[in-house]
Design a protein around this motif. Structure first.
Motif, PDB file in Angstrom:
ATOM      1  N   SER A  11      -9.524  17.071  35.964  1.00 17.66           N
ATOM      2  CA  SER A  11      -9.668  18.490  35.650  1.00 17.66           C
ATOM      3  C   SER A  11     -10.979  18.702  34.895  1.00 17.66           C
ATOM      4  O   SER A  11     -11.372  17.864  34.079  1.00 17.66           O
ATOM      5  CB  SER A  11      -8.496  18.931  34.764  1.00 17.66           C
ATOM      6  OG  SER A  11      -8.753  20.181  34.184  1.00 17.66           O
ATOM      7  N   GLY A  12     -11.628  19.813  35.156  1.00 16.84           N
ATOM      8  CA  GLY A  12     -12.861  20.143  34.443  1.00 16.84           C
ATOM      9  C   GLY A  12     -12.672  20.264  32.943  1.00 16.84           C
ATOM     10  O   GLY A  12     -13.631  20.157  32.179  1.00 16.84           O
ATOM     11  N   GLN A  13     -11.435  20.449  32.504  1.00 18.34           N
ATOM     12  CA  GLN A  13     -11.161  20.535  31.067  1.00 18.34           C
ATOM     13  C   GLN A  13     -11.547  19.243  30.346  1.00 18.34           C
ATOM     14  O   GLN A  13     -11.844  19.275  29.154  1.00 18.34           O
ATOM     15  CB  GLN A  13      -9.687  20.835  30.816  1.00 18.34           C
ATOM     16  CG  GLN A  13      -9.285  22.241  31.205  1.00 18.34           C
ATOM     17  CD  GLN A  13      -7.799  22.446  31.004  1.00 18.34           C
ATOM     18  OE1 GLN A  13      -6.992  21.634  31.442  1.00 18.34           O
ATOM     19  NE2 GLN A  13      -7.448  23.524  30.338  1.00 18.34           N
ATOM     20  N   LEU A  15     -14.149  17.780  30.418  1.00 17.63           N
ATOM     21  CA  LEU A  15     -15.555  17.836  30.014  1.00 17.63           C
ATOM     22  C   LEU A  15     -15.747  18.620  28.721  1.00 17.63           C
ATOM     23  O   LEU A  15     -16.843  18.632  28.158  1.00 17.63           O
ATOM     24  CB  LEU A  15     -16.400  18.463  31.133  1.00 17.63           C
ATOM     25  CG  LEU A  15     -16.361  17.729  32.473  1.00 17.63           C
ATOM     26  CD1 LEU A  15     -17.129  18.523  33.516  1.00 17.63           C
ATOM     27  CD2 LEU A  15     -16.921  16.332  32.345  1.00 17.63           C
ATOM     28  N   GLU A  16     -14.675  19.269  28.255  1.00 15.80           N
ATOM     29  CA  GLU A  16     -14.766  20.089  27.049  1.00 15.80           C
ATOM     30  C   GLU A  16     -14.756  19.221  25.798  1.00 15.80           C
ATOM     31  O   GLU A  16     -13.937  18.317  25.663  1.00 15.80           O
ATOM     32  CB  GLU A  16     -13.594  21.073  26.979  1.00 15.80           C
ATOM     33  CG  GLU A  16     -13.648  22.159  28.015  1.00 15.80           C
ATOM     34  CD  GLU A  16     -12.493  23.136  27.861  1.00 15.80           C
ATOM     35  OE1 GLU A  16     -11.996  23.318  26.728  1.00 15.80           O
ATOM     36  OE2 GLU A  16     -12.108  23.704  28.886  1.00 15.80           O
ATOM     37  N   ARG A  17     -15.684  19.527  24.903  1.00 18.13           N
ATOM     38  CA  ARG A  17     -15.712  18.840  23.614  1.00 18.13           C
ATOM     39  C   ARG A  17     -14.538  19.309  22.786  1.00 18.13           C
ATOM     40  O   ARG A  17     -14.057  20.415  22.923  1.00 18.13           O
ATOM     41  CB  ARG A  17     -17.015  19.150  22.894  1.00 18.13           C
ATOM     42  CG  ARG A  17     -18.238  18.597  23.599  1.00 18.13           C
ATOM     43  CD  ARG A  17     -19.503  19.036  22.888  1.00 18.13           C
ATOM     44  NE  ARG A  17     -19.609  18.376  21.601  1.00 18.13           N
ATOM     45  CZ  ARG A  17     -20.387  17.330  21.350  1.00 18.13           C
ATOM     46  NH1 ARG A  17     -21.146  16.831  22.302  1.00 18.13           N
ATOM     47  NH2 ARG A  17     -20.424  16.781  20.173  1.00 18.13           N
ATOM     48  N   GLY A  18     -14.052  18.460  21.910  1.00 17.24           N
ATOM     49  CA  GLY A  18     -12.941  18.828  21.039  1.00 17.24           C
ATOM     50  C   GLY A  18     -12.125  17.605  20.672  1.00 17.24           C
ATOM     51  O   GLY A  18     -12.422  16.493  21.090  1.00 17.24           O
ATOM     52  N   TRP A  20      -9.086  15.420  21.139  1.00 17.06           N
ATOM     53  CA  TRP A  20      -8.136  15.122  22.207  1.00 17.06           C
ATOM     54  C   TRP A  20      -7.373  13.848  21.860  1.00 17.06           C
ATOM     55  O   TRP A  20      -7.923  12.908  21.301  1.00 17.06           O
ATOM     56  CB  TRP A  20      -8.867  14.875  23.518  1.00 17.06           C
ATOM     57  CG  TRP A  20      -9.512  16.057  24.151  1.00 17.06           C
ATOM     58  CD1 TRP A  20     -10.670  16.673  23.760  1.00 17.06           C
ATOM     59  CD2 TRP A  20      -9.079  16.736  25.315  1.00 17.06           C
ATOM     60  NE1 TRP A  20     -10.978  17.695  24.614  1.00 17.06           N
ATOM     61  CE2 TRP A  20     -10.012  17.757  25.580  1.00 17.06           C
ATOM     62  CE3 TRP A  20      -7.992  16.584  26.175  1.00 17.06           C
ATOM     63  CZ2 TRP A  20      -9.888  18.616  26.654  1.00 17.06           C
ATOM     64  CZ3 TRP A  20      -7.870  17.444  27.247  1.00 17.06           C
ATOM     65  CH2 TRP A  20      -8.809  18.454  27.472  1.00 17.06           C
ATOM     66  N   HIS A  47     -17.853  18.164  15.485  1.00 16.63           N
ATOM     67  CA  HIS A  47     -17.853  18.414  16.925  1.00 16.63           C
ATOM     68  C   HIS A  47     -17.506  17.118  17.662  1.00 16.63           C
ATOM     69  O   HIS A  47     -18.362  16.261  17.862  1.00 16.63           O
ATOM     70  CB  HIS A  47     -19.214  18.918  17.399  1.00 16.63           C
ATOM     71  CG  HIS A  47     -19.634  20.170  16.712  1.00 16.63           C
ATOM     72  ND1 HIS A  47     -19.049  21.383  16.967  1.00 16.63           N
ATOM     73  CD2 HIS A  47     -20.556  20.397  15.757  1.00 16.63           C
ATOM     74  CE1 HIS A  47     -19.610  22.310  16.208  1.00 16.63           C
ATOM     75  NE2 HIS A  47     -20.520  21.723  15.457  1.00 16.63           N
ATOM     76  N   GLN A  49     -16.514  14.690  20.794  1.00 15.83           N
ATOM     77  CA  GLN A  49     -17.009  14.620  22.157  1.00 15.83           C
ATOM     78  C   GLN A  49     -15.883  14.857  23.157  1.00 15.83           C
ATOM     79  O   GLN A  49     -14.717  14.940  22.786  1.00 15.83           O
ATOM     80  CB  GLN A  49     -17.667  13.274  22.397  1.00 15.83           C
ATOM     81  CG  GLN A  49     -16.763  12.097  22.131  1.00 15.83           C
ATOM     82  CD  GLN A  49     -17.534  10.810  22.123  1.00 15.83           C
ATOM     83  OE1 GLN A  49     -18.206  10.509  23.079  1.00 15.83           O
ATOM     84  NE2 GLN A  49     -17.429  10.048  21.052  1.00 15.83           N
ATOM     85  N   SER A  50     -16.227  14.931  24.410  1.00 21.32           N
ATOM     86  CA  SER A  50     -15.231  15.159  25.450  1.00 21.32           C
ATOM     87  C   SER A  50     -14.505  13.853  25.784  1.00 21.32           C
ATOM     88  O   SER A  50     -15.061  12.760  25.603  1.00 21.32           O
ATOM     89  CB  SER A  50     -15.897  15.692  26.713  1.00 21.32           C
ATOM     90  OG  SER A  50     -16.621  14.672  27.366  1.00 21.32           O
TER      91      SER A  50
END
Length: 80
Positions: A11-13, A15-18, A20, A47, A49-50
């Motif tokens: 999923s493209g999600q 690639l989102e930083r945060g 996890w 911040h 990373q993904s």
């Protein structure tokens, strides 16, 4: 030389930083199963990373960020 083809769908999600939490399910050629639980981010950064970026680091050769590779090699499992 035989060329192997691998397919990766995600999923493209990813690639989102945060921050996890993720689980790697690992199966060796002899069908032994392992799970590795990790997370992105730490207290030194605002911040994180993904997860996609972190996946690459886990199997890389930088001794400060390749924890999964280190654990596998300690069990005599060579990441391919």
């Amino acid at each position: 030389m035989i060329t192997a083809t691998h397919t990766l769908d995600f999923s493209g999600q990813l690639l989102e930083r945060g921050f996890w939490l993720y689980v790697w399910e690992i199966t060796t050629p002899d069908k032994t199963h392992f799970c590795y639980v990790g997370r992105t981010g730490d207290s030194s950064s605002t911040h994180a990373q993904s997860p996609f970026n972190r996946m690459g680091q886990h199997l890389g050769f930088n001794g400060k960020s390749n924890v999964l590779r280190h654990h596998l090699e300690n069990k005599n499992i060579v990441p391919g």
